[in-house]
Design a protein around this motif. Sequence first.
Motif, PDB file in Angstrom:
ATOM      1  N   SER A  51       0.828  -1.210   0.000  1.00 33.69           N
ATOM      2  CA  SER A  51       0.000   0.000   0.000  1.00 33.69           C
ATOM      3  C   SER A  51       0.859   1.257   0.000  1.00 33.69           C
ATOM      4  N   GLY A  52       1.944   1.224   0.755  1.00 33.34           N
ATOM      5  CA  GLY A  52       2.837   2.375   0.781  1.00 33.34           C
ATOM      6  C   GLY A  52       3.434   2.659  -0.577  1.00 33.34           C
ATOM      7  N   LYS A  53       3.877   1.602  -1.250  1.00 32.81           N
ATOM      8  CA  LYS A  53       4.452   1.792  -2.590  1.00 32.81           C
ATOM      9  C   LYS A  53       3.388   2.218  -3.594  1.00 32.81           C
ATOM     10  N   ALA A  54       2.158   1.702  -3.431  1.00 30.99           N
ATOM     11  CA  ALA A  54       1.078   2.097  -4.337  1.00 30.99           C
ATOM     12  C   ALA A  54       0.807   3.591  -4.246  1.00 30.99           C
ATOM     13  N   THR A  89      13.621  -6.635   1.470  1.00 32.62           N
ATOM     14  CA  THR A  89      13.326  -5.203   1.558  1.00 32.62           C
ATOM     15  C   THR A  89      14.156  -4.406   0.562  1.00 32.62           C
ATOM     16  N   ILE A  90      13.525  -3.477  -0.120  1.00 33.53           N
ATOM     17  CA  ILE A  90      14.244  -2.576  -1.022  1.00 33.53           C
ATOM     18  C   ILE A  90      14.948  -1.506  -0.176  1.00 33.53           C
ATOM     19  N   VAL A  91      16.258  -1.443  -0.287  1.00 33.93           N
ATOM     20  CA  VAL A  91      17.026  -0.483   0.515  1.00 33.93           C
ATOM     21  C   VAL A  91      17.835   0.484  -0.351  1.00 33.93           C
ATOM     22  N   GLU A  92      17.708   0.359  -1.674  1.00 27.76           N
ATOM     23  CA  GLU A  92      18.397   1.258  -2.594  1.00 27.76           C
ATOM     24  C   GLU A  92      17.363   2.149  -3.286  1.00 27.76           C
ATOM     25  N   LYS A  93      17.609   3.438  -3.286  1.00 27.27           N
ATOM     26  CA  LYS A  93      16.643   4.394  -3.831  1.00 27.27           C
ATOM     27  C   LYS A  93      16.354   4.134  -5.301  1.00 27.27           C
ATOM     28  N   GLU A 135      12.579   2.634  -9.623  1.00 31.42           N
ATOM     29  CA  GLU A 135      12.264   1.797 -10.782  1.00 31.42           C
ATOM     30  C   GLU A 135      10.962   1.034 -10.551  1.00 31.42           C
ATOM     31  N   GLU A 136      10.785   0.511  -9.330  1.00 30.77           N
ATOM     32  CA  GLU A 136       9.548  -0.207  -9.033  1.00 30.77           C
ATOM     33  C   GLU A 136       8.352   0.740  -9.023  1.00 30.77           C
ATOM     34  N   LEU A 137       8.521   1.944  -8.510  1.00 31.58           N
ATOM     35  CA  LEU A 137       7.430   2.919  -8.504  1.00 31.58           C
ATOM     36  C   LEU A 137       6.991   3.261  -9.925  1.00 31.58           C
ATOM     37  N   ARG A 158       3.215   2.814 -11.493  1.00 27.03           N
ATOM     38  CA  ARG A 158       2.446   3.861 -12.186  1.00 27.03           C
ATOM     39  C   ARG A 158       1.823   3.318 -13.473  1.00 27.03           C
ATOM     40  N   ASP A 159       2.513   2.411 -14.125  1.00 29.08           N
ATOM     41  CA  ASP A 159       1.987   1.834 -15.372  1.00 29.08           C
ATOM     42  C   ASP A 159       0.835   0.860 -15.120  1.00 29.08           C
ATOM     43  N   SER A 160       0.934   0.077 -14.052  1.00 31.28           N
ATOM     44  CA  SER A 160      -0.045  -0.996 -13.814  1.00 31.28           C
ATOM     45  C   SER A 160      -1.092  -0.650 -12.758  1.00 31.28           C
ATOM     46  N   LYS A 161      -0.793   0.342 -11.905  1.00 33.53           N
ATOM     47  CA  LYS A 161      -1.632   0.691 -10.750  1.00 33.53           C
ATOM     48  C   LYS A 161      -1.775  -0.497  -9.798  1.00 33.53           C
ATOM     49  N   VAL A 162      -0.748  -1.320  -9.747  1.00 34.26           N
ATOM     50  CA  VAL A 162      -0.700  -2.451  -8.828  1.00 34.26           C
ATOM     51  C   VAL A 162       0.681  -2.492  -8.175  1.00 34.26           C
ATOM     52  N   ALA A 163       0.695  -2.683  -6.857  1.00 36.33           N
ATOM     53  CA  ALA A 163       1.952  -2.784  -6.122  1.00 36.33           C
ATOM     54  C   ALA A 163       2.001  -4.115  -5.380  1.00 36.33           C
ATOM     55  N   TYR A 164       3.208  -4.646  -5.246  1.00 35.69           N
ATOM     56  CA  TYR A 164       3.389  -5.955  -4.618  1.00 35.69           C
ATOM     57  C   TYR A 164       4.323  -5.844  -3.411  1.00 35.69           C
ATOM     58  N   ASN A 165       4.104  -6.751  -2.461  1.00 35.26           N
ATOM     59  CA  ASN A 165       5.018  -6.910  -1.333  1.00 35.26           C
ATOM     60  C   ASN A 165       5.209  -8.403  -1.125  1.00 35.26           C
ATOM     61  N   ASP A 166       6.419  -8.859  -1.336  1.00 38.05           N
ATOM     62  CA  ASP A 166       6.727 -10.289  -1.218  1.00 38.05           C
ATOM     63  C   ASP A 166       7.747 -10.482  -0.105  1.00 38.05           C
ATOM     64  N   SER A 167       7.261 -10.601   1.124  1.00 40.91           N
ATOM     65  CA  SER A 167       8.129 -10.802   2.300  1.00 40.91           C
ATOM     66  C   SER A 167       9.091  -9.644   2.531  1.00 40.91           C
TER      67      SER A 167
END
Length: 261
Positions: free
Chosen positions: A139-142, A168-172, A177-179, A183-192
């Motif tokens: 949700s945060g990334k979305a 966890t993503i720790v590099e800006k 890149e994921e954000l 924006r293209d798909s309007k879907v965000a994922y969190n996998d552990s």
Amino acid sequence: MANPRRVKATNRTFDILEVVNEQNGGSLSDLLKEVDLAESTLYDHLETLKDNGFVVKEGSEYKISLKFLDYGMGAREQKKIVPVSGDSLTQLVEKTGGLGLISIEEQGWCVFLKKEVGEQGVSSIARIGRRVPMHASSSGKAMLAFYTEQKVDDILERHGLDFYTEQTIVEKEELLEELSQIRDSKVAYNDSELVVGSRSVASPIIHNNRVYGAISITDSRQRIDNERFRNELPELVSAAANDIELRLGDHNVHITGSGQR
């Protein structure tokens, strides 16, 4: 560097409240181990908080009082997304059996505002009002994906990219890149990325170019295989977000119309 205009005594009071909350309460001697204060000073703070109704004393233990719940519920009810999201969240949970959440961003945190728990859902990680890092939650990334570049930079500058799990993503640059993909798909994922063994899918809730929040579904990796994770759940979550966006439009029209009569 601390802002010289901030009141140190107020900061100290809130530091004490954080400790009481994190420790689920404790005696004066227990809490003294967690703060850098003289015993008499800590006692005076705790008793003042008790006199004002912000902590209660049960036997020898000080605990957070339900006065904060009253404040929190009042703040929650001010959010426009609350009255229009309930049906969509319930239907999403009925279709998936997982943990459904409505989240908003506040001060750079992803905050759980509403939740529904399905037959197989685990709710212990998602207390209403809990704050989690934006970069380590679906949700945060979305929401981040649809903020201005400046706002994203401000949030990352304030909170950083802390490590929680090996995923966890720790590099800006990786996060940006994921954000872009979100924006293209309007879907965000969190996998552990925040809790090992947990998967979630989220979609932002946007109306008139304003990000109101996000809706997500969470479950264990055992119950969300790759097919559900990448195909079934994104479709269901996106549909729920679209439904809430339509309801937001109707809700705003109703309010505007009522005000003009």
